[in-house]
Design a protein around this motif. Structure first.
Motif, PDB file in Angstrom:
ATOM      1  N   ARG A  49       0.831  -1.196   0.000  1.00 29.14           N
ATOM      2  CA  ARG A  49       0.000   0.000   0.000  1.00 29.14           C
ATOM      3  C   ARG A  49       0.872   1.255   0.000  1.00 29.14           C
ATOM      4  NH1 ARG A  49      -1.066   3.209   4.112  1.00 29.14           N
ATOM      5  NH2 ARG A  49      -0.401   1.649   5.649  1.00 29.14           N
ATOM      6  N   THR A  50       0.447   2.275  -0.721  1.00 24.79           N
ATOM      7  CA  THR A  50       1.198   3.537  -0.773  1.00 24.79           C
ATOM      8  C   THR A  50       0.265   4.703  -0.495  1.00 24.79           C
ATOM      9  OG1 THR A  50       0.831   3.738  -3.161  1.00 24.79           O
ATOM     10  CG2 THR A  50       2.876   2.671  -2.454  1.00 24.79           C
ATOM     11  N   ASP A  51       0.797   5.692   0.192  1.00 24.99           N
ATOM     12  CA  ASP A  51       0.127   6.988   0.348  1.00 24.99           C
ATOM     13  C   ASP A  51       0.760   7.953  -0.650  1.00 24.99           C
ATOM     14  OD1 ASP A  51      -1.554   6.199   2.441  1.00 24.99           O
ATOM     15  OD2 ASP A  51       0.082   6.451   3.885  1.00 24.99           O
ATOM     16  N   ARG A  80      -4.503  14.206  -2.069  1.00 25.47           N
ATOM     17  CA  ARG A  80      -3.933  13.119  -1.267  1.00 25.47           C
ATOM     18  C   ARG A  80      -4.826  11.888  -1.405  1.00 25.47           C
ATOM     19  NH1 ARG A  80      -2.852  17.692   2.013  1.00 25.47           N
ATOM     20  NH2 ARG A  80      -0.631  17.895   2.545  1.00 25.47           N
ATOM     21  N   ASP A  81      -4.176  10.736  -1.523  1.00 26.93           N
ATOM     22  CA  ASP A  81      -4.948   9.503  -1.691  1.00 26.93           C
ATOM     23  C   ASP A  81      -4.116   8.331  -1.199  1.00 26.93           C
ATOM     24  OD1 ASP A  81      -6.972   7.742  -2.382  1.00 26.93           O
ATOM     25  OD2 ASP A  81      -7.351   8.738  -4.297  1.00 26.93           O
ATOM     26  N   ARG A  82      -4.774   7.180  -1.131  1.00 19.17           N
ATOM     27  CA  ARG A  82      -4.109   5.941  -0.696  1.00 19.17           C
ATOM     28  C   ARG A  82      -4.461   4.844  -1.685  1.00 19.17           C
ATOM     29  NH1 ARG A  82      -4.563   4.246   5.462  1.00 19.17           N
ATOM     30  NH2 ARG A  82      -2.972   5.889   5.530  1.00 19.17           N
ATOM     31  N   SER A 107      -3.930   0.777  -2.777  1.00 17.94           N
ATOM     32  CA  SER A 107      -3.491  -0.565  -2.396  1.00 17.94           C
ATOM     33  C   SER A 107      -2.493  -1.085  -3.424  1.00 17.94           C
ATOM     34  CB  SER A 107      -4.690  -1.507  -2.295  1.00 17.94           C
ATOM     35  OG  SER A 107      -5.630  -1.023  -1.363  1.00 17.94           O
ATOM     36  N   PRO A 137       4.155   2.365   3.712  1.00 16.19           N
ATOM     37  CA  PRO A 137       3.425   2.400   4.995  1.00 16.19           C
ATOM     38  C   PRO A 137       4.265   2.943   6.150  1.00 16.19           C
ATOM     39  CG  PRO A 137       2.952   0.347   3.838  1.00 16.19           C
ATOM     40  CD  PRO A 137       4.030   1.036   3.054  1.00 16.19           C
TER      41      PRO A 137
END
Length: 450
Positions: free
Chosen positions: A93-95, A114-116, A118, A149
């Motif tokens: 997972r990346t921010d 901004r988003d996240r 998987s 993470p």
């Protein structure tokens, strides 16, 4: 490898916390081994974080991908949709933080998302931009800052470096009106249904009588020849609007048209309305043309209804700019006398602030009205209207309201003076320009005045 590397805010906070911990350990030496071990683990995690961000991805050129989807041209004065597609190829997972370098004309520095995502996920970020000037706009890069993470470090990716996009007159508004006209839903855009007090003499066909048809259009001879099982069936003559009437938009590019309203100049409002009206005129089987002028004649597109006419008008309107000079109506009259020989509907987009300003140009407007059907369209000062509607709180505001009412009265006096000489007029707020202009065009067409 160093240039794409950035430090996250979390890392700075932890470094400050470790500095304070070492200060406390200096006061209490028994805590020093624990702080040192914790700090060593922290450095190890930072190293792992950096390795995860920059490690090669098997079978992929890059571990993260982004693409900006922007149209080849934007519509002036409208909200234009843009999309940024994100694709995460990391196995975790990346921010992400996405900064889009939009053109400087928008004067915005808040295009940050901004988003996240998987692992191996794809997402789309959608937003809108509203340009207020025609011309070329240069988009910069799409900057994507990716974090694992752990969130200690960021890796910057850059995509879509450099893209020129042209901002044209409001073709989105043009398409909207075209769609509404095709589906008979123009009333949704403020276009009134015109009640016909008569009809044109251009016969189209015979058809059965329907409730609401004018009884004067009943064809008694055809009715006598046609019967149904229940008796005589009424038949009416169906007429169609006269076609191939020349419709010209005359656009004043003089100094008064530079006045701004809601980010757009009056010239841009006139250009957008001219484009929409020209398209509606072509849809109604009329011939549309454009002429621009200021101290001298600008571009001239002869009225036509051939394929590609709206494209030619769009290209001409795209290049128009305000000339900070007083417009020469004598030159306008001479040019129309030379180039427009057939009686036409002339829609003059201009702006008169005072009666004296109108009277200087009135002789030329009267001459135009003798040869053509002239419709003069000019603008209300909405700021003055807001000031007039507000209650006065002190003596200064009373004086301001009095002056505002004087200018508003002059606008109404201009309308009366033009109507006195049989010249059609529209006094409108800029935001209502397109709907009011189309309403008047349809009204004149229904009356057979063109």
């Amino acid at each position: 490898m160093i240039r794409p590397l950035f430090v996250a805010l979390r890392l700075w906070f932890l470094l400050i916390a470790f500095v304070m911990a070492f200060v406390v350990a200096w006061v209490f030496p028994l805590l020093l081994p624990l702080v040192q071990i914790t700090f060593g683990v922290f450095l190890l995690l930072v190293g792992i974080d950096g390795w995860l961000l920059f490690r090669p991805t098997p079978g992929k050129q890059t571990a993260f991908f982004a693409r900006r989807d922007v149209p080849d041209r934007l519509s002036n004065g409208d909200e234009n949709p843009l999309t940024i597609y994100l694709e995460n190829q990391y196995p975790f997972r990346t921010d992400v933080e996405v900064i889009d370098e939009i053109p400087f004309q928008f004067q915005r520095r808040d295009v940050l998302f901004r988003d996240r995502l998987s692992a191996h996920e794809t997402k789309a970020i959608r937003y809108e931009l509203r340009p207020t000037r025609r011309g070329e706009y240069s988009f910069g890069a799409v900057n994507v800052f990716v974090m694992t993470p752990l969130g200690f470090l960021k890796r910057r990716y850059q995509f879509e470096v450099g893209k020129l996009v042209a901002v044209y007159p409001s073709f989105l508004q043009m398409r909207q009106y075209e769609l509404l006209a095709a589906t008979n839903r123009l009333s949704e855009a403020g276009i009134k249904r015109i009640r016909r007090v008569g009809h044109s003499m251009e016969f189209e066909q015979l058809r059965p009588y329907a409730t609401g048809d004018d009884v004067r259009t009943i064809n008694w001879r055809a009715t006598a020849r046609r019967t149904d099982e229940q008796g005589t069936a009424l038949v009416v003559n169906a007429f169609q609007d006269e076609r191939s009437q020349p419709v010209y938009c005359l656009i004043d590019k003089g100094r008064p048209m530079q006045s701004p309203f809601d980010g757009l100049t009056l010239l841009d409002y006139a250009i957008n309305a001219s484009l929409v009206l020209s398209n509606v005129a072509l849809y109604k089987q009329d011939r549309a043309g454009v002429l621009t002028f200021s101290s001298q004649i600008g571009q001239f597109v002869p009225a036509d209804r051939r394929a590609g006419q709206i494209g030619r008008i769009l290209d001409v309107l795209y290049r128009q700019k305000t000339r900070f000079q007083e417009s020469d109506y004598e030159t306008l009259y001479a040019s129309i006398k030379t180039h427009i020989r057939q009686r036409s509907l002339l829609l003059l987009f201009t702006n008169f602030e005072t009666v004296n300003g109108l009277r200087r140009q009135l002789p030329y407007l009267r001459r135009l009205a003798k040869d053509h059907l002239l419709l003069v369209i000019f603008f209300e000062n909405t700021a003055l209207r807001t000031l007039i509607d507000q209650p006065a709180q002190d003596t200064e505001q009373v004086y301001q309201k009095t002056i505002a009412e004087k200018f508003a009265f002059e606008k109404k006096q201009i309308v009366r003076e033009l109507q006195q000489y049989g010249i059609q007029t529209i006094l409108t707020a800029p935001q209502n320009l397109t709907a009011n202009t189309i309403n008047r065009y349809l009204e004149l067409k229904a009356r057979g005045a063109i």
